[in-house]
Design an enzyme around this catalytic site. Structure first.
Site, PDB file in Angstrom:
ATOM      1  N   CYS A   1       0.822  -1.203   0.000  1.00  0.00           N
ATOM      2  CA  CYS A   1       0.000   0.000   0.000  1.00  0.00           C
ATOM      3  C   CYS A   1       0.863   1.263   0.000  1.00  0.00           C
ATOM      4  O   CYS A   1       1.959   1.276   0.551  1.00  0.00           O
ATOM      5  CB  CYS A   1      -0.866   0.043   1.250  1.00  0.00           C
ATOM      6  SG  CYS A   1      -1.899  -1.398   1.446  1.00  0.00           S
TER       7      CYS A   1
ATOM      8  N   GLY B   1      -0.770  -0.841   6.675  1.00  0.00           N
ATOM      9  CA  GLY B   1      -0.545  -1.644   7.882  1.00  0.00           C
ATOM     10  C   GLY B   1      -1.765  -2.476   8.195  1.00  0.00           C
ATOM     11  O   GLY B   1      -2.668  -2.611   7.363  1.00  0.00           O
TER      12      GLY B   1
ATOM     13  N   GLU C   1      19.079 -17.691  -5.757  1.00  0.00           N
ATOM     14  CA  GLU C   1      18.760 -16.337  -6.205  1.00  0.00           C
ATOM     15  C   GLU C   1      18.397 -16.348  -7.694  1.00  0.00           C
ATOM     16  O   GLU C   1      17.474 -15.646  -8.126  1.00  0.00           O
ATOM     17  CB  GLU C   1      19.952 -15.409  -5.907  1.00  0.00           C
ATOM     18  CG  GLU C   1      19.906 -14.041  -6.556  1.00  0.00           C
ATOM     19  CD  GLU C   1      18.646 -13.229  -6.242  1.00  0.00           C
ATOM     20  OE1 GLU C   1      17.890 -13.588  -5.320  1.00  0.00           O
ATOM     21  OE2 GLU C   1      18.406 -12.249  -6.972  1.00  0.00           O
TER      22      GLU C   1
ATOM     23  N   LYS D   1      14.808 -15.012  -9.083  1.00  0.00           N
ATOM     24  CA  LYS D   1      14.646 -13.924 -10.056  1.00  0.00           C
ATOM     25  C   LYS D   1      13.842 -14.431 -11.249  1.00  0.00           C
ATOM     26  O   LYS D   1      12.982 -13.743 -11.779  1.00  0.00           O
ATOM     27  CB  LYS D   1      16.034 -13.452 -10.473  1.00  0.00           C
ATOM     28  CG  LYS D   1      16.151 -12.032 -10.797  1.00  0.00           C
ATOM     29  CD  LYS D   1      16.644 -11.136  -9.690  1.00  0.00           C
ATOM     30  CE  LYS D   1      15.803 -11.171  -8.443  1.00  0.00           C
ATOM     31  NZ  LYS D   1      16.416 -10.496  -7.339  1.00  0.00           N
TER      32      LYS D   1
ATOM     33  N   GLU E   1      10.016 -15.050 -10.348  1.00  0.00           N
ATOM     34  CA  GLU E   1       9.168 -13.921  -9.954  1.00  0.00           C
ATOM     35  C   GLU E   1       8.772 -13.034 -11.121  1.00  0.00           C
ATOM     36  O   GLU E   1       7.721 -12.414 -11.080  1.00  0.00           O
ATOM     37  CB  GLU E   1       9.771 -13.118  -8.794  1.00  0.00           C
ATOM     38  CG  GLU E   1      10.996 -12.327  -9.096  1.00  0.00           C
ATOM     39  CD  GLU E   1      11.531 -11.598  -7.867  1.00  0.00           C
ATOM     40  OE1 GLU E   1      10.750 -11.213  -6.999  1.00  0.00           O
ATOM     41  OE2 GLU E   1      12.751 -11.406  -7.801  1.00  0.00           O
TER      42      GLU E   1
ATOM     43  N   LYS F   1       6.919  -4.349  -3.879  1.00  0.00           N
ATOM     44  CA  LYS F   1       8.327  -4.002  -3.674  1.00  0.00           C
ATOM     45  C   LYS F   1       8.723  -4.096  -2.212  1.00  0.00           C
ATOM     46  O   LYS F   1       9.761  -4.633  -1.887  1.00  0.00           O
ATOM     47  CB  LYS F   1       8.604  -2.600  -4.213  1.00  0.00           C
ATOM     48  CG  LYS F   1      10.063  -2.158  -4.073  1.00  0.00           C
ATOM     49  CD  LYS F   1      11.003  -3.063  -4.848  1.00  0.00           C
ATOM     50  CE  LYS F   1      12.462  -2.682  -4.702  1.00  0.00           C
ATOM     51  NZ  LYS F   1      13.339  -3.812  -5.116  1.00  0.00           N
TER      52      LYS F   1
HETATM   53  C1  F6R Z   1      13.350 -10.443  -5.024  1.00  0.00           C
HETATM   54  C2  F6R Z   1      12.983  -9.444  -4.069  1.00  0.00           C
HETATM   55  C3  F6R Z   1      12.411  -9.859  -2.743  1.00  0.00           C
HETATM   56  C4  F6R Z   1      13.080  -9.043  -1.647  1.00  0.00           C
HETATM   57  C5  F6R Z   1      12.467  -9.338  -0.291  1.00  0.00           C
HETATM   58  C6  F6R Z   1      13.146  -8.551   0.821  1.00  0.00           C
HETATM   59  O1  F6R Z   1      13.884  -9.905  -6.189  1.00  0.00           O
HETATM   60  O2  F6R Z   1      13.167  -8.302  -4.324  1.00  0.00           O
HETATM   61  O3  F6R Z   1      12.552 -11.217  -2.507  1.00  0.00           O
HETATM   62  O4  F6R Z   1      14.448  -9.350  -1.666  1.00  0.00           O
HETATM   63  O5  F6R Z   1      11.104  -9.035  -0.294  1.00  0.00           O
HETATM   64  O6  F6R Z   1      13.043  -7.181   0.615  1.00  0.00           O
HETATM   65  P1  F6R Z   1      13.983  -6.162   1.343  1.00  0.00           P
HETATM   66  O7  F6R Z   1      15.370  -6.374   0.849  1.00  0.00           O
HETATM   67  O8  F6R Z   1      13.440  -4.813   0.994  1.00  0.00           O
HETATM   68  O9  F6R Z   1      13.890  -6.459   2.817  1.00  0.00           O
END
Ligand code: F6R
Length: 621
Positions: A2, A100, A483, A487, A490, A616
């Site tokens: 959000c 939240g 990893e 990638k 996703e 994100k």
């Molecule tokens: C994959 C990706 C997610 C983040 C995860 C943690 O490409 O971006 O798996 O790595 O959600 O996010 P952060 O690093 O922001 O804690």
């Protein structure tokens, strides 16, 4: 996840709010809405779907110089027009947007319903609007504080009230909120991305803090049992390039961010390598040599890609410092009542610094007396502020959901930490200097890999045709495979599964067939012969292979080149990456996997910056 925006000033709010929401689109959402306060009172427009659709359907008379907006990621109730924010109280005089989760929403809904209030939506947020609407306290600040006193859970929220048309009241508890100071106007947002177009003078609210925003300034308070106590919070200039949030000539942010890696890698290393003593120089750790020496174990906590790079970091620490180290998914950690030891160093790793699972894991460690350092990209984020020390990753804003440049810098951060831990133990100065030499070469070597993009795109196109793929590697190479699979899946939505190469024989080999390609990580290290033997086993079962390796590795009769006739037959395609020091190879082996994922997704026609169902930053559990 959000997103929140708000505006108070001299211009019409709606276009600015919509522009701000567009800037938050990358975070992931399923509905959007805005509310403005103008001459004709409070007006609201909201709907499921994209911000563009909301903008196109906005009523012609939607004037007002105060307003709030939201992009919603459904948690309580489906993604539909009614559940979209803003939510209104019964008299339609209060509008609330909220990020939240209100944990006691069910009990509050029942209480409100018992009092005869008809709730329009399925959301937890709506209760806030009613609680504020019911309050008879004198000021809006008091009404919001009174309502927040009733709720348990996390929030970043913004409130507009028709009886107080000159202001917004915003509050934060576990979900970020930033106030942006403009010229006779003020902005508010949950992410800097929505502000930088208008201002780079910002104030981050703390958890438990509330603010009043008017056109001429803002005032902050601490929410407490005994009411509101004024706090002293100044806005500061943030050093951020406003174009960082524009994809420019690139067709996606992911592609732009991938290509930025050489310069961002230089940025994280700058000033942090001590050539003379062959060590890292991470001042922000707040740990002197004696404290570093006293650490007996390292535990790394992160989610998703940050967890996988944490596994790469754990290998680095074990190899260079010879201290037991491991990484764990932060999302699992606190639910198994973890044993926190005083001589363990806990490391939280996060791009956004807002991932709730990682933040809660940090708090769990600290509650039990443990010490946590952070490797975090976003300056001033919740995790960055929660930890006891750490370093920023200097990757710059990362907009694409799929993490690339931040992940690379996480690896480099771990390498410097491992060096520093190693050099207060048995790592020799010569080895320290050898690794510094290796780290210094990495930005250019990443550039060399990126220069092979067009070849990798050809391989990716072929991989995209497979419904299901394996990514395999061993020891240092296994987190690389994890990893790579992450990638790939996703953004391409193909089933990509990571395995230890050594485990293939214990089950998954049964799935190998001409339809199931394997991407194998085969560095020229102490395991190369065993790895190549496994490749033969895959090839013997008709499994197509893409081998990410070093030019010095002899693949025998499997050998092919990028662009050779591999993948659809049993033939092998090899992708050679430059060699570095063995310990540092994982990050160079990771770079081609980013490009494979990116081009496979493009081939399949996906919107690679906004993968379905993903956000994100994951700010709810
Ligand atoms: C994959 C990706 C997610 C983040 C995860 C943690 O490409 O971006 O798996 O790595 O959600 O996010 P952060 O690093 O922001 O804690």
């Amino acid at each position: 996840m959000c997103g929140i925006v708000g505006y108070v000033g001299t211009q019409q709010a709606a276009p600015l709010l919509l522009e701000g929401l567009t800037r938050l689109e990358h975070r992931g959402y399923d509905s959007a809405g805005v509310a403005v306060l103008g001459g004709s009172g409070l007006r609201v427009a909201k709907r499921a779907g994209r911000v563009r659709e909301l903008a196109d359907g906005l009523p012609r008379r939607f004037g007002g110089k105060v307003g709030i907006g939201h992009t919603r990621w459904a948690t309580h109730g489906p993604a539909n027009d009614t559940n979209a924010h803003p939510h209104l109280d019964a008299a339609s005089r209060v509008a609330v947007v909220h990020n939240g989760i209100i944990d006691n929403a069910a009990a509050l809904r029942t209480e409100l319903a018992d009092d005869g209030i008809v709730l329009a939506s399925d959301t937890d947020t709506e209760v806030l609007a009613h609680l504020i609407g019911r309050s008879r306290a004198e000021t809006l600040e008091q009404r919001v504080a009174e309502a927040l006193g009733r709720v348990e859970g996390t929030y970043g929220l913004a409130v507009a009230h028709a009886d107080f048309p000159d202001r917004l009241v915003v509050a934060r508890n576990g979900s970020p909120l930033i106030v942006g100071v403009g010229d006779r106007e003020m902005h508010v947002a949950s992410d800097l991305a929505a502000l930088v177009r208008y201002t780079t003078t910002v104030a981050h609210l703390d958890d438990g803090e509330m603010a009043t925003i008017t056109a001429t300034g803002f005032t902050t308070y601490r929410l407490g049992a005994s009411g509101l106590a004024a706090t002293e919070r100044r806005a500061r200039e943030v050093d951020i390039d406003p174009t960082a949030y524009d994809a420019g000539q690139h067709d996606s942010f992911m592609h732009k961010e991938l290509l930025e890696q050489p310069t961002r890698a230089e940025a994280v290393l700058r000033g942090r390598l001590d050539e003379r003593f062959g060590t890292g120089h991470l001042g922000g750790l707040n740990l002197d040599a004696r404290e570093l020496r006293a650490i007996r174990r390292v535990k790394i906590l992160g989610c998703g890609s940050a967890y996988y790079v944490g596994q790469m970091g754990a290998s680095l620490i074990e190899e260079l410092a010879r201290i037991p180290a491991d990484a764990e998914a932060a999302s699992e950690f606190r639910y198994r009542n973890p044993i926190i030891e005083p001589d363990t160093l806990y490391v939280a790793v996060s791009q956004s610094g807002e991932t709730i699972d990682t933040l809660l894991a940090v708090q769990e460690v600290q509650r039990k007396g443990g010490r946590v350092i952070g490797l975090v990209n976003v300056v001033g984020s919740a995790i960055a502020r929660q930890v006891d020390g750490g370093i920023y990753l200097h990757a710059g804003p990362e907009v694409a959901v799929a993490s690339t440049k931040a992940l690379t810098n996480m690896f480099l951060g771990f390498a410097m930490l491992a060096l520093q831990l190693g050099r207060v133990r048995d790592l020799s100065i010569a080895d320290g200097r050898r690794l510094i030499g290796g780290l210094t070469r990495i930005p250019e070597q990443i550039g060399d890999i990126l220069a092979t993009e067009s070849d990798l795109a050809v391989v990716a196109q072929r991989l995209a045709a497979a419904e299901s793929l394996f990514f395999v590697g061993r020891v240092r190479g296994f987190p690389v495979a994890r990893e790579g699979a992450q990638k790939f899946k996703e953004i391409s939505y193909r089933h990509a599964e990571a395995y230890q190469t050594s485990e293939l024989k214990h089950g998954p080999l049964a799935l190998i067939s001409p339809d199931v390609p394997t991407v194998a990580i085969v560095p020229d290290d102490e395991l190369v012969e065993r790895n190549v033997a496994a490749l033969h086993e895959i090839a013997a079962r008709g499994g197509p292979l893409v081998v990410v390796t070093h030019a010095s590795v002899d693949l025998g009769h499997l050998a092919g080149g990028v662009g050779a006739d591999g993948v659809d037959g049993a033939a092998t395609v090899r992708i050679d990456v430059p060699r570095n020091e063995r310990e540092l190879d994982p990050i160079l082996l990771t770079i081609p996997l980013q490009l494979l994922a990116c081009h496979a997704a493009l081939e399949l026609g996906h919107d690679i910056d906004k993968p379905r169902n993903l956000a994100k930053s994951v700010t709810v559990e």
